[in-house]
Design an enzyme around this catalytic site. Structure first.
Site, short mmCIF file in Angstrom:
data_model
loop_
_atom_site.label_atom_id
_atom_site.label_comp_id
_atom_site.label_asym_id
_atom_site.label_seq_id
_atom_site.Cartn_x
_atom_site.Cartn_y
_atom_site.Cartn_z
N TYR A 96 -35.18 -63.15 -49.93
CA TYR A 96 -35.12 -61.74 -49.57
C TYR A 96 -34.71 -61.53 -48.11
O TYR A 96 -34.31 -60.43 -47.73
CB TYR A 96 -36.46 -61.06 -49.86
CG TYR A 96 -36.73 -60.94 -51.34
CD1 TYR A 96 -36.08 -59.99 -52.11
CD2 TYR A 96 -37.59 -61.83 -51.98
CE1 TYR A 96 -36.29 -59.90 -53.47
CE2 TYR A 96 -37.81 -61.75 -53.34
CZ TYR A 96 -37.16 -60.79 -54.08
OH TYR A 96 -37.36 -60.72 -55.44
N ARG A 155 -38.27 -54.64 -58.77
CA ARG A 155 -39.11 -55.69 -58.16
C ARG A 155 -38.42 -56.24 -56.91
O ARG A 155 -39.06 -56.43 -55.87
CB ARG A 155 -39.36 -56.80 -59.18
CG ARG A 155 -40.07 -58.04 -58.65
CD ARG A 155 -40.37 -58.96 -59.83
NE ARG A 155 -40.64 -60.34 -59.44
CZ ARG A 155 -41.83 -60.82 -59.14
NH1 ARG A 155 -42.88 -60.00 -59.12
NH2 ARG A 155 -41.99 -62.09 -58.84
N ARG A 159 -43.07 -57.92 -62.53
CA ARG A 159 -42.04 -58.27 -63.50
C ARG A 159 -42.22 -57.33 -64.69
O ARG A 159 -43.34 -56.90 -65.00
CB ARG A 159 -42.16 -59.72 -63.96
CG ARG A 159 -42.05 -60.76 -62.84
CD ARG A 159 -42.28 -62.16 -63.40
NE ARG A 159 -42.15 -63.19 -62.36
CZ ARG A 159 -43.16 -63.68 -61.65
NH1 ARG A 159 -44.39 -63.21 -61.87
NH2 ARG A 159 -42.96 -64.61 -60.74
N HIS A 202 -35.71 -55.17 -63.26
CA HIS A 202 -36.01 -56.25 -62.33
C HIS A 202 -35.53 -55.92 -60.91
O HIS A 202 -36.09 -56.43 -59.94
CB HIS A 202 -35.38 -57.56 -62.80
CG HIS A 202 -36.06 -58.78 -62.25
ND1 HIS A 202 -37.38 -59.09 -62.54
CD2 HIS A 202 -35.64 -59.75 -61.41
CE1 HIS A 202 -37.72 -60.21 -61.93
NE2 HIS A 202 -36.69 -60.62 -61.21
N LYS A 220 -46.60 -65.73 -64.16
CA LYS A 220 -46.09 -66.98 -64.72
C LYS A 220 -47.10 -68.10 -64.54
O LYS A 220 -47.79 -68.17 -63.52
CB LYS A 220 -44.77 -67.36 -64.03
CG LYS A 220 -43.60 -66.45 -64.41
CD LYS A 220 -42.31 -66.96 -63.78
CE LYS A 220 -41.12 -66.12 -64.22
NZ LYS A 220 -39.85 -66.61 -63.63
N HIS A 252 -45.06 -65.57 -56.31
CA HIS A 252 -44.16 -66.72 -56.23
C HIS A 252 -44.97 -67.98 -55.93
O HIS A 252 -45.83 -67.98 -55.05
CB HIS A 252 -43.12 -66.53 -55.13
CG HIS A 252 -42.05 -65.55 -55.50
ND1 HIS A 252 -41.26 -64.93 -54.55
CD2 HIS A 252 -41.63 -65.09 -56.69
CE1 HIS A 252 -40.40 -64.13 -55.15
NE2 HIS A 252 -40.61 -64.21 -56.45
#
Length: 307
Positions: A287, A255, A161, A252, A185, A278
């Site tokens: 994806y 990514r 990110r 982004h 995150k 994730h």
């Protein structure tokens, strides 16, 4: 207390206790105004605390249905807006329950509209490579050009990110032998492998900077501070206009391209999930839709009976 007086108290609480932004206050205020206006027409009178406490789930479902299809010439709002409005109503009703003892029974078993997850927009392999190597050409400074090449090569080569990349310091500079430790995150750490091309681009940039201190930001702006994401976004925006690349060409998107191209090359979803950081595999599964689109495009171009 009338419904609109309760609304004013709720917004005051959001501002002073929750320190909500002006944008958030405006959105919450508009959503509660819509609710109170609907209830005034629905029940024939402006609601007060007692009538708000007497609301049932059916009343809120009727409100959501009305927002989707108000009838007449008025156009209904979309799914995302209705989901946001329901979130605002939930917060309002919980505030009334805590501050004024109003029953939140209307929220029982109430579900919002299901939001469709957007399909990530990836670049083609050639487009992604051009962004990593050519975006620096729009910069006037050789140092900034080397910085942009290093940053965008890192985003595409490691799937980071933009916030993760810009949080790195010089001591964190990626190396092919050891990989890169990334704080994502939720303060979750992950180790991602580093391609030689990434290490080389970073090394060239640091050499151009003249050996910065280990605690200094890895990517810096023109004034020497940590690079602002908006500057990186503008660099890609300027380049994509010159190169005629699609509008979704953003930091982004690199990514997204990292994940999509790995999937297309045969990588499994679990591995991609770990590389991207994730928390849920369902997020990574988006994806597969992107790759299916690319496969269809390839088939249409290559198959002798596609036309």
């Amino acid at each position: 207390m009338t419904g609109f007086e309760a609304r004013a108290a709720f917004l005051d609480w959001l501002e002073k206790e929750r320190r909500a932004s002006p944008h958030t206050l405006a959105a919450y205020g508009a959503d509660i105004t819509d609710l109170l206006g609907f209830l005034s027409n629905y029940h024939g009178a402006e609601p007060d605390l007692a009538s708000l406490g007497a609301l049932r789930p059916a009343d809120l479902r009727a409100f959501m249905a009305f927002r989707a299809n108000p009838g007449g010439k008025a156009k209904g709002v979309g799914t995302a807006t209705r989901a946001r409005q329901l979130s605002s109503v939930r917060s309002f009703m919980r505030f009334l329950a805590k501050q004024h003892g109003v029953s939140p029974n209307a929220l029982a078993g109430l579900r919002g509209p299901r939001l469709k997850q957007p399909v990530p927009k990836a670049l083609r392999v050639a487009e992604a490579r051009d962004v990593t190597t050519e975006t620096g050409s729009v910069e006037h400074s050789p140092l900034q050009a080397a910085r942009d090449e290093a940053l965008f090569t890192l985003l595409y080569g490691c799937g980071l990110r933009i916030s993760e990349a810009l949080a790195l310091n010089v001591r964190d500079a990626p190396r092919a032998a050891t990989g890169l430790r990334v704080l994502g995150k939720g303060n979750k750490e992950r180790i991602v492998p580093v391609l030689p091309a990434v290490e080389s681009a970073i090394a060239n940039y640091l050499a151009a900077r003249g050996g910065p201190l280990p605690d200094a930001p890895l990517f810096i702006g023109a004034r020497g501070g940590r690079l602002d994401p908006a500057v990186a976004q503008k660099a890609i925006r300027d380049y994509r206009r010159l190169a005629g690349l699609p509008e979704h060409t953003t930091p982004h998107a690199l990514r997204h391209s990292f994940a999509t191209h790995l999937l297309g090359a045969g990588a499994d979803l679990r591995s991609i999930q770990e590389l991207l950081g994730h928390a849920s595999l369902s997020t990574t599964q988006r994806y597969t839709s992107v790759d299916a689109v690319h496969l269809l495009e390839t088939w249409q171009k290559a198959h002798p009976r596609s036309n």
